[in-house]
Scaffold this active site. Sequence first.
Site, PDB file in Angstrom:
ATOM      1  N   HIS A  60       4.655  73.023  17.048  1.00 33.54           N
ATOM      2  CA  HIS A  60       4.172  72.717  15.690  1.00 33.54           C
ATOM      3  C   HIS A  60       4.653  71.347  15.262  1.00 33.54           C
ATOM      4  CE1 HIS A  60       8.120  74.519  14.875  1.00 33.54           C
ATOM      5  NE2 HIS A  60       8.062  74.124  13.618  1.00 33.54           N
ATOM      6  N   HIS A  62       6.489  70.131  12.763  1.00 33.66           N
ATOM      7  CA  HIS A  62       7.718  69.817  12.037  1.00 33.66           C
ATOM      8  C   HIS A  62       8.545  68.811  12.843  1.00 33.66           C
ATOM      9  CE1 HIS A  62       7.589  73.737   9.475  1.00 33.66           C
ATOM     10  NE2 HIS A  62       6.832  72.769   8.988  1.00 33.66           N
ATOM     11  N   ASP A  64      11.571  68.480  13.655  1.00 33.81           N
ATOM     12  CA  ASP A  64      12.572  68.920  14.635  1.00 33.81           C
ATOM     13  C   ASP A  64      11.940  69.489  15.909  1.00 33.81           C
ATOM     14  OD1 ASP A  64      11.848  71.009  12.736  1.00 33.81           O
ATOM     15  OD2 ASP A  64      13.410  72.265  13.601  1.00 33.81           O
ATOM     16  N   HIS A 142       4.796  80.625  10.090  1.00 34.09           N
ATOM     17  CA  HIS A 142       5.879  79.688   9.774  1.00 34.09           C
ATOM     18  C   HIS A 142       5.558  78.880   8.516  1.00 34.09           C
ATOM     19  CE1 HIS A 142       9.394  77.340  10.596  1.00 34.09           C
ATOM     20  NE2 HIS A 142       8.770  76.260  10.998  1.00 34.09           N
TER      21      HIS A 142
HETATM   22 ZN   LIG Z   1      12.427  74.130  13.654  1.00 34.83          ZN
HETATM   23 ZN   LIG Z   2       9.455  74.489  11.927  1.00 35.68          ZN
END
Ligand SMILES: [Zn+2]
Ligand SMILES: [Zn+2]
Length: 244
Positions: A60, A62, A64, A142
């Site tokens: 995904h 994000h 991180d 999420h």
């Molecule tokens: Zn994460």
């Molecule tokens: Zn995430």
Amino acid sequence: MRLRFVGCGDAFGSGGRYNTCFHVAGEKVNFLIDCGASSLPALKRNSISRDEIDLVLITHFHGDHFGGLPFLMLDAQFTRRSRPLVIAGPQGIERRLEQVMEALFENSSKQERRFDLRIVELKAETAASFGAVEVTPFPVMHGDSGGPFLGYRIEVEGRIIAFTGDTEWTDALIPLGRDADLFISECYFYDREVKNHLNLKTLSAHLAEIRPKRLILTHMGEDMLARLDTLGIETAADGMVVEI
Ligand SMILES: [Zn+2]
Ligand SMILES: [Zn+2]
């Protein structure tokens, strides 16, 4: 085949851990699962040759999990990479990659590259093959924006590696992880139930349905990290290598 936890931290560097990035290397395969913002220094710390990586699977968008790609791409450019590279992830990945590259290094997405770059969109429950790597993405939960969010069941060299990505509990994790040789599960909290992430109590309640041959917890927040010695469950650490 070996999987190295190049980074197994959360978005906030809890425990001083690097962002999510796993490196899988076998006889015929060499790929990354996720490439979080701190992944390039983490790859270098582990002396992993970026040049030999053929594929990056992104769960995904994000930071991180995805934010290391601009650094990886620039590093490839400056080290004169010539080997083709495939980056595969959720729908919209091409546009998202361009946006993040332009935000961090202006014009970097437009530079001519010496290597072939192929960007592939993966769709939930539609298997895709990259050489000897067969990936089946599952939709995970999420959040309401910033998706799609995927978890991966990866068949490679006769083994199954499953990774939840970031998610709260969803029944999709059962077929994703069922009987996997290695099931890597995010586990942000110990028993606190929050949206968008898993806790160990909830995951444990479903393990009998998933039946993984080996379970390793990752993406742990401070709440989990404070309990590492007493969990009695295998947990990831940066640099840890697993033979599969
Ligand atoms: Zn994460
Ligand atoms: Zn995430």
